[in-house]
Motif scaffolding. Structure first.
Motif, PDB file in Angstrom:
ATOM      1  N   PRO A   1       0.850  -1.584  -0.164  1.00  0.00           N
ATOM      2  CA  PRO A   1       0.292  -0.111   0.014  1.00  0.00           C
ATOM      3  C   PRO A   1       0.529   1.011   0.045  1.00  0.00           C
ATOM      4  CG  PRO A   1      -0.918  -1.358   1.658  1.00  0.00           C
ATOM      5  CD  PRO A   1       0.780  -2.229   1.133  1.00  0.00           C
ATOM      6  N   PRO A   2       0.446   2.289  -0.443  1.00  0.00           N
ATOM      7  CA  PRO A   2       0.860   3.393  -0.386  1.00  0.00           C
ATOM      8  C   PRO A   2       1.844   4.009   1.083  1.00  0.00           C
ATOM      9  CG  PRO A   2      -1.029   3.784  -2.080  1.00  0.00           C
ATOM     10  CD  PRO A   2      -1.270   2.220  -0.712  1.00  0.00           C
ATOM     11  N   ALA A   3       2.763   4.628   0.598  1.00  0.00           N
ATOM     12  CA  ALA A   3       3.307   4.635   2.119  1.00  0.00           C
ATOM     13  C   ALA A   3       4.882   5.136   1.220  1.00  0.00           C
ATOM     14  CB  ALA A   3       3.827   3.237   2.563  1.00  0.00           C
ATOM     15  N   PRO A   4       5.717   6.757   2.430  1.00  0.00           N
ATOM     16  CA  PRO A   4       7.023   6.797   2.407  1.00  0.00           C
ATOM     17  C   PRO A   4       7.697   5.861   2.417  1.00  0.00           C
ATOM     18  CG  PRO A   4       5.851   7.995   3.925  1.00  0.00           C
ATOM     19  CD  PRO A   4       4.473   6.795   3.230  1.00  0.00           C
ATOM     20  N   PRO A   5       8.450   5.663   1.506  1.00  0.00           N
ATOM     21  CA  PRO A   5       9.669   4.451   1.308  1.00  0.00           C
ATOM     22  C   PRO A   5      10.665   4.438   2.038  1.00  0.00           C
ATOM     23  CG  PRO A   5      10.025   6.375  -0.185  1.00  0.00           C
ATOM     24  CD  PRO A   5       8.807   6.299  -0.512  1.00  0.00           C
ATOM     25  N   GLN A   6      10.639   3.415   3.006  1.00  0.00           N
ATOM     26  CA  GLN A   6      11.588   3.506   4.818  1.00  0.00           C
ATOM     27  C   GLN A   6      13.194   3.458   4.237  1.00  0.00           C
ATOM     28  OE1 GLN A   6      10.875   4.686   7.357  1.00  0.00           O
ATOM     29  NE2 GLN A   6       8.523   4.638   6.682  1.00  0.00           N
ATOM     30  N   SER A   7      13.597   3.094   2.641  1.00  0.00           N
ATOM     31  CA  SER A   7      14.970   2.256   2.033  1.00  0.00           C
ATOM     32  C   SER A   7      14.847   3.117   0.051  1.00  0.00           C
ATOM     33  CB  SER A   7      15.284   1.005   3.121  1.00  0.00           C
ATOM     34  OG  SER A   7      16.490   0.938   1.829  1.00  0.00           O
ATOM     35  N   VAL A   8      15.912   2.584  -0.181  1.00  0.00           N
ATOM     36  CA  VAL A   8      15.866   2.766  -1.473  1.00  0.00           C
ATOM     37  C   VAL A   8      15.459   1.101  -1.791  1.00  0.00           C
ATOM     38  CG1 VAL A   8      17.132   3.008  -3.520  1.00  0.00           C
ATOM     39  CG2 VAL A   8      17.792   5.033  -1.703  1.00  0.00           C
TER      40      VAL A   8
ATOM     41  N   ARG B   1      22.485  -9.635  -9.320  1.00  0.00           N
ATOM     42  CA  ARG B   1      21.984  -7.955  -9.523  1.00  0.00           C
ATOM     43  C   ARG B   1      22.298  -7.474  -8.432  1.00  0.00           C
ATOM     44  NH1 ARG B   1      18.754  -7.730 -14.116  1.00  0.00           N
ATOM     45  NH2 ARG B   1      19.607  -8.583 -15.531  1.00  0.00           N
ATOM     46  N   ARG B   2      22.157  -7.615  -7.173  1.00  0.00           N
ATOM     47  CA  ARG B   2      22.008  -7.219  -5.956  1.00  0.00           C
ATOM     48  C   ARG B   2      22.966  -8.339  -4.814  1.00  0.00           C
ATOM     49  NH1 ARG B   2      16.590  -4.562  -3.758  1.00  0.00           N
ATOM     50  NH2 ARG B   2      15.687  -6.481  -4.900  1.00  0.00           N
ATOM     51  N   MET B   3      23.292  -7.660  -3.979  1.00  0.00           N
ATOM     52  CA  MET B   3      23.975  -8.291  -2.485  1.00  0.00           C
ATOM     53  C   MET B   3      23.861  -7.533  -1.333  1.00  0.00           C
ATOM     54  SD  MET B   3      26.477  -9.211  -0.583  1.00  0.00           S
ATOM     55  CE  MET B   3      27.930  -9.167  -1.389  1.00  0.00           C
ATOM     56  N   LEU B   4      23.076  -7.625  -0.195  1.00  0.00           N
ATOM     57  CA  LEU B   4      23.391  -6.529   0.327  1.00  0.00           C
ATOM     58  C   LEU B   4      23.716  -6.790   2.138  1.00  0.00           C
ATOM     59  CD1 LEU B   4      20.528  -4.141  -0.695  1.00  0.00           C
ATOM     60  CD2 LEU B   4      23.459  -3.494  -0.935  1.00  0.00           C
ATOM     61  N   LEU B   5      24.193  -6.526   2.520  1.00  0.00           N
ATOM     62  CA  LEU B   5      24.019  -6.610   4.007  1.00  0.00           C
ATOM     63  C   LEU B   5      23.608  -5.261   5.134  1.00  0.00           C
ATOM     64  CD1 LEU B   5      24.481  -7.700   7.154  1.00  0.00           C
ATOM     65  CD2 LEU B   5      26.835  -6.298   6.961  1.00  0.00           C
ATOM     66  N   LYS B   6      22.186  -5.093   4.953  1.00  0.00           N
ATOM     67  CA  LYS B   6      21.443  -4.087   5.540  1.00  0.00           C
ATOM     68  C   LYS B   6      21.883  -3.492   6.838  1.00  0.00           C
ATOM     69  CE  LYS B   6      17.875  -4.098   3.293  1.00  0.00           C
ATOM     70  NZ  LYS B   6      18.328  -2.600   2.611  1.00  0.00           N
ATOM     71  N   TYR B   7      21.336  -2.534   7.517  1.00  0.00           N
ATOM     72  CA  TYR B   7      21.474  -2.185   9.054  1.00  0.00           C
ATOM     73  C   TYR B   7      20.519  -1.129   9.010  1.00  0.00           C
ATOM     74  CZ  TYR B   7      22.377  -0.837  13.523  1.00  0.00           C
ATOM     75  OH  TYR B   7      22.893  -1.242  15.366  1.00  0.00           O
ATOM     76  N   ASP B   8      19.974  -0.831   9.618  1.00  0.00           N
ATOM     77  CA  ASP B   8      18.421  -0.195   9.906  1.00  0.00           C
ATOM     78  C   ASP B   8      18.791   0.940  11.420  1.00  0.00           C
ATOM     79  OD1 ASP B   8      17.688  -0.536   7.773  1.00  0.00           O
ATOM     80  OD2 ASP B   8      16.358  -1.739   7.915  1.00  0.00           O
ATOM     81  N   TYR B   9      18.799   1.255  11.279  1.00  0.00           N
ATOM     82  CA  TYR B   9      19.570   1.999  12.193  1.00  0.00           C
ATOM     83  C   TYR B   9      17.864   2.491  13.307  1.00  0.00           C
ATOM     84  CZ  TYR B   9      20.936   4.974  16.648  1.00  0.00           C
ATOM     85  OH  TYR B   9      21.337   5.483  18.117  1.00  0.00           O
ATOM     86  N   ASN B  10      17.393   3.296  12.353  1.00  0.00           N
ATOM     87  CA  ASN B  10      16.370   3.855  12.851  1.00  0.00           C
ATOM     88  C   ASN B  10      15.224   4.236  11.499  1.00  0.00           C
ATOM     89  OD1 ASN B  10      17.815   6.668  12.223  1.00  0.00           O
ATOM     90  ND2 ASN B  10      17.094   7.060  14.495  1.00  0.00           N
ATOM     91  N   ASP B  11      14.778   4.511  11.490  1.00  0.00           N
ATOM     92  CA  ASP B  11      14.012   5.849  10.244  1.00  0.00           C
ATOM     93  C   ASP B  11      14.538   6.173   9.437  1.00  0.00           C
ATOM     94  OD1 ASP B  11      11.348   4.190  10.200  1.00  0.00           O
ATOM     95  OD2 ASP B  11      10.147   5.467  11.828  1.00  0.00           O
TER      96      ASP B  11
ATOM     97  N   SER C   1      25.103   2.470   0.470  1.00  0.00           N
ATOM     98  CA  SER C   1      23.806   3.603   0.088  1.00  0.00           C
ATOM     99  C   SER C   1      23.289   3.734   1.469  1.00  0.00           C
ATOM    100  CB  SER C   1      23.013   2.612  -0.897  1.00  0.00           C
ATOM    101  OG  SER C   1      22.100   3.224  -1.388  1.00  0.00           O
ATOM    102  N   VAL C   2      23.010   4.976   1.440  1.00  0.00           N
ATOM    103  CA  VAL C   2      22.489   5.353   3.165  1.00  0.00           C
ATOM    104  C   VAL C   2      20.701   5.912   2.133  1.00  0.00           C
ATOM    105  CG1 VAL C   2      22.834   6.282   4.953  1.00  0.00           C
ATOM    106  CG2 VAL C   2      24.668   5.637   4.359  1.00  0.00           C
ATOM    107  N   THR C   3      20.414   5.898   3.305  1.00  0.00           N
ATOM    108  CA  THR C   3      18.413   6.326   3.193  1.00  0.00           C
ATOM    109  C   THR C   3      18.347   6.655   4.174  1.00  0.00           C
ATOM    110  OG1 THR C   3      16.952   5.921   1.662  1.00  0.00           O
ATOM    111  CG2 THR C   3      17.559   4.280   2.307  1.00  0.00           C
ATOM    112  N   GLY C   4      17.562   7.489   4.109  1.00  0.00           N
ATOM    113  CA  GLY C   4      16.414   7.559   5.577  1.00  0.00           C
ATOM    114  C   GLY C   4      15.095   8.652   5.827  1.00  0.00           C
ATOM    115  N   VAL C   5      14.588   9.301   6.680  1.00  0.00           N
ATOM    116  CA  VAL C   5      13.768   9.646   6.214  1.00  0.00           C
ATOM    117  C   VAL C   5      13.971  11.405   6.999  1.00  0.00           C
ATOM    118  CG1 VAL C   5      11.210  10.677   7.554  1.00  0.00           C
ATOM    119  CG2 VAL C   5      11.891   8.430   6.884  1.00  0.00           C
TER     120      VAL C   5
END
Length: 455
Positions: free
Chosen positions: A78-85, A178-188, A241-245
């Protein structure tokens, strides 16, 4: 209700019955019945102990049960602001819940595939991808077959991979990570990904992955096509790659910042049988976009990309370097490549309206020579029950000078239109007609039919 618990409750009822029965029997029992009563009491004790042991085993099994948590899915939500690229794309297709994923020893996975039939109206020079041979005779091919795997390491860390089996010439296949990622979500506000990622140049490249199932049309816009299929952009890189709100109230401001190494090798889309190895330097990409609360489904953003590249031309069959034509600076020249993007997207109320514009500038380092390539696409579709008709117009205008790295592209523009029909949540059929105007070549018309599926 689990079978073990049903047995436990049945035994408890039996125990209660047996506990009451001896007291009744004892009132009328003779001394000869004492031995029988003693045996019944012993059986009751044994049953009680078995029930306790069974309950303990149930607790142990429940404690060992895997705790499946929602992980990143390359399907729509559902539509929501993307939390990550690297998170979910826009919501124009059936959503996938965590239960849709298959779980194997803590690894969740999903598969996507396609079967295509394509035909062009003439035998003019044109790139053949996925084993397709351009010409008036149509060809079947399988495109990309992808596996998306994710695993949750901790509450904040996870691993994601996208493995593609891609069809090549003569029904040969190769494996592409195509992709291989170690992801770490500290916060939004801070979400980090390390490894091989899809560059966040604009919107389409991160919103739609390899799976044809995820996109409305049968193929990607030319400017957003993967570089291995003749696309114009460096679509993949290895780095961070770093992203956030960003704190912005109802504006919904998001950021993305990337630094990594690309290695773009493009086949000439004019059918010349040559490859361009750009020998990319480290790339930097930054972008901002908003998703205001007042208008759900709207996204407006821009991005800026920069790296350095070469015009190193190879023979597609032998891999040997091709001597540059007269007047060409050759592979020793380095160009600064800058890509500016702006996009306006609206995906809500069964409407998909995608608009992106690009300016690709390749400027000779240490000289005044430079080439600007403008490109854009606009796509509109509307869901009508299981059917989604769509229309797309795209435009690319690259300089044909021999020193231009995109001289095989030239001027190309034209419309595409068709329908997507969703049979169910796992299969979709697409029919697409294309008309392409080309500089110096006859117009090109094509028909593409596609079965896309997920499992």
């Amino acid at each position: 209700m689990p079978r073990a618990r049903i047995k436990t409750r049945t035994r408890c009822a039996l125990v209660a019955f047996l506990l009451v029965s001896p007291s009744v029997w004892a009132q009328n029992a003779s001394p000869s019945d004492d031995a029988t009563i003693t045996r019944l009491v012993e059986q009751i004790k044994q049953l009680q102990q078995q029930d306790l042991d069974l309950l303990e085993r149930i607790k142990i099994l429940e404690a060992k049960q895997p705790q499946t948590s929602p992980v990143e899915a390359d399907t729509t939500s559902p539509p929501a602001p993307p939390q990550s690229v690297e998170q979910t794309p826009p919501p124009q297709l059936p959503s996938a819940t965590p239960q849709d994923w298959h779980l194997v020893q803590g690894i969740q996975w999903r598969g996507f595939g396609e079967v295509d039939y394509k035909v062009l109206n003439q035998r003019q020079p044109e790139l053949g991808t996925y084993g397709f041979v351009p010409g008036s005779a149509g060809n079947f091919y399988t495109g990309d077959f992808g596996l998306f795997l994710t695993s949750r390491l901790t509450n904040k860390a996870s691993v994601l991979s996208e493995i593609i089996f891609q069809e090549g010439d003569a029904q040969s296949y190769k494996v592409d990570l195509r992709r291989m990622l170690l992801k770490y979500d500290y916060n939004d506000h801070l979400k980090m990904s390390f490894g091989r990622y899809q560059t966040s140049i604009g919107y389409y490249n991160w919103a739609f992955r390899s799976a044809a199932w995820l996109q409305t049309t049968a193929d990607r816009p030319l400017v957003m096509e993967y570089a291995t299929n003749g696309g114009l952009l460096p679509t993949q890189a290895i780095g961070v790659s770093v992203t956030g709100v960003l704190p912005s109230g109802k504006l919904g401001l998001n950021y993305v910042a990337e630094y990594g190494s690309s290695d773009t090798i493009r086949p000439g889309i004019n059918g010349d049988g040559l490859l361009t190895d750009e020998n990319n330097g480290n790339q930097t990409n930054v972008g901002l976009f908003i998703r205001p609360d007042e208008l759900r489904g709207l996204q407006i953003g821009a991005s800026y990309y920069h790296d350095q590249i070469s015009n190193y031309v190879l023979n597609a069959l032998s891999g040997a370097q091709v001597p540059p034509p007269p007047g060409n600076l050759g592979s020793s020249a380095r160009y600064g490549q800058t890509i500016v993007n702006a996009h306006v997207i609206y995906v809500a109320h069964s409407i998909e309206f995608l608009n992106e514009g690009f300016v690709i500038r390749q400027a000779l380092i240490g000289g005044s020579l430079h080439f600007d390539t403008p490109a854009f696409y606009s796509q509109f579709s509307k869901q009508l029950g299981p059917v989604r008709p769509f229309f797309r117009f795209q435009y690319v205008n690259a300089n044909s000078n021999s020193n231009s790295i995109l001289n095989d592209v030239g001027l190309r523009f034209g419309p595409s239109f068709g329908i997507r029909y969703d049979l169910n949540e796992y299969m979709a059929f697409k029919a697409q007609l294309d008309h392409t105007v080309r500089r110096g070549e006859p117009d090109l018309n094509g028909l593409q039919l596609q079965w896309a599926f997920t499992f």
